[in-house]
Design a protein around this motif. Structure first.
Motif, short mmCIF file in Angstrom:
data_model
loop_
_atom_site.label_atom_id
_atom_site.label_comp_id
_atom_site.label_asym_id
_atom_site.label_seq_id
_atom_site.Cartn_x
_atom_site.Cartn_y
_atom_site.Cartn_z
N SER A 1 61.91 5.16 32.14
CA SER A 1 61.58 4.12 31.17
C SER A 1 61.84 4.50 29.72
O SER A 1 61.90 3.62 28.86
CB SER A 1 60.12 3.72 31.33
N PHE A 2 61.99 5.76 29.43
CA PHE A 2 62.08 6.21 28.04
C PHE A 2 63.17 5.49 27.23
O PHE A 2 62.88 4.93 26.17
CB PHE A 2 62.26 7.73 27.98
N PRO A 3 64.42 5.50 27.69
CA PRO A 3 65.47 4.85 26.88
C PRO A 3 65.21 3.35 26.65
O PRO A 3 65.41 2.84 25.54
CB PRO A 3 66.75 5.06 27.70
N ARG A 4 64.73 2.66 27.69
CA ARG A 4 64.47 1.22 27.57
C ARG A 4 63.34 0.96 26.57
O ARG A 4 63.44 0.06 25.73
CB ARG A 4 64.12 0.68 28.96
N LYS A 5 62.27 1.75 26.66
CA LYS A 5 61.14 1.55 25.76
C LYS A 5 61.53 1.86 24.32
O LYS A 5 61.14 1.14 23.39
CB LYS A 5 59.95 2.40 26.19
N ARG A 6 62.29 2.93 24.13
CA ARG A 6 62.73 3.28 22.79
C ARG A 6 63.58 2.15 22.19
O ARG A 6 63.37 1.75 21.05
CB ARG A 6 63.52 4.59 22.80
N ALA A 7 64.52 1.66 22.94
CA ALA A 7 65.39 0.57 22.45
C ALA A 7 64.57 -0.67 22.11
O ALA A 7 64.80 -1.32 21.08
CB ALA A 7 66.46 0.25 23.49
N ARG A 8 63.59 -1.00 22.96
CA ARG A 8 62.77 -2.18 22.72
C ARG A 8 61.96 -2.03 21.44
O ARG A 8 61.91 -2.93 20.60
CB ARG A 8 61.85 -2.43 23.91
N MET A 9 61.32 -0.87 21.24
CA MET A 9 60.52 -0.64 20.03
C MET A 9 61.38 -0.76 18.77
O MET A 9 60.98 -1.37 17.79
CB MET A 9 59.87 0.74 20.05
N CYS B 1 54.11 1.61 16.98
CA CYS B 1 54.90 2.24 18.04
C CYS B 1 55.06 3.73 17.75
O CYS B 1 55.37 4.12 16.63
CB CYS B 1 56.30 1.61 18.10
N LEU B 2 54.87 4.52 18.78
CA LEU B 2 55.08 5.96 18.69
C LEU B 2 56.46 6.27 19.25
O LEU B 2 56.65 6.30 20.46
CB LEU B 2 53.98 6.71 19.45
N ASP B 3 57.39 6.48 18.36
CA ASP B 3 58.80 6.73 18.72
C ASP B 3 59.08 8.22 18.58
O ASP B 3 59.88 8.64 17.75
CB ASP B 3 59.71 5.90 17.81
#
Length: 162
Positions: A126-134, A76-78
């Motif tokens: 989508s950024f916050p959701r994707k970050r939290a999921r990763m 994952c690229l966070d």
């Protein structure tokens, strides 16, 4: 993350390991930016993931269960939001001006960048959701091992160490 460089990294992982890599956009968008129906996307991804070895550059939420059930590793690229946004804008503007093919003959346009359905707006949504999921995956024992890379420098170091 949208704009982080997932496709570039997946291609490099494929080159470095000799594993076949697949750009998800090629599997989910037809010419004219017609979205492939979700059931067909699932079939296409399932066919790839049925193989012994593969690299995907992304996973859409509607079929994320397919690759995560078979993956040996998730990378994952966070990266910081502003870095991803800058990269996305640079790529999209350059692609639009040069009419560079993105997938299946599709190109980006300057006009499309400023609509409510644009990839830039999608990145904001989508950024916050994707970050939290990763970040959650990293601590989920049901998931394959997760490598969370927080900067391009960390990504280069990780790729070099493979």
């Amino acid at each position: 993350m949208t704009g982080s460089g997932k496709t570039t990294l997946a291609r490099r992982i494929g080159q470095r390991t000799g594993l076949p890599w697949h750009a998800v956009d090629d599997l989910t968008w037809e010419p004219g930016w017609v979205e492939v129906p979700t059931a067909v996307q699932r079939q296409r991804i399932a066919a790839i993931c049925a193989g012994d070895a593969w690299v995907l550059d992304s996973a859409y939420l509607s079929w994320i269960d397919v690759p995560t059930a078979r993956a040996d590793l998730i990378v994952c690229l966070d990266y910081p939001r502003l870095l991803c946004l800058f990269r996305l804008l640079r790529r999209s503007l350059t692609s639009a001006v040069r009419r560079t093919e993105i997938c299946n003959g599709n190109t980006e346009s300057l006009r499309a960048l400023f609509t409510r359905d644009s990839i830039v707006v999608q990145q904001f949504r989508s950024f916050p959701r994707k970050r939290a999921r990763m970040r959650a995956w990293r601590h989920d024992p049901a998931m394959p091992p997760v490598v969370l890379l927080r900067s391009p420098r960390a990504t280069r170091a990780w790729l070099t160490s493979m």
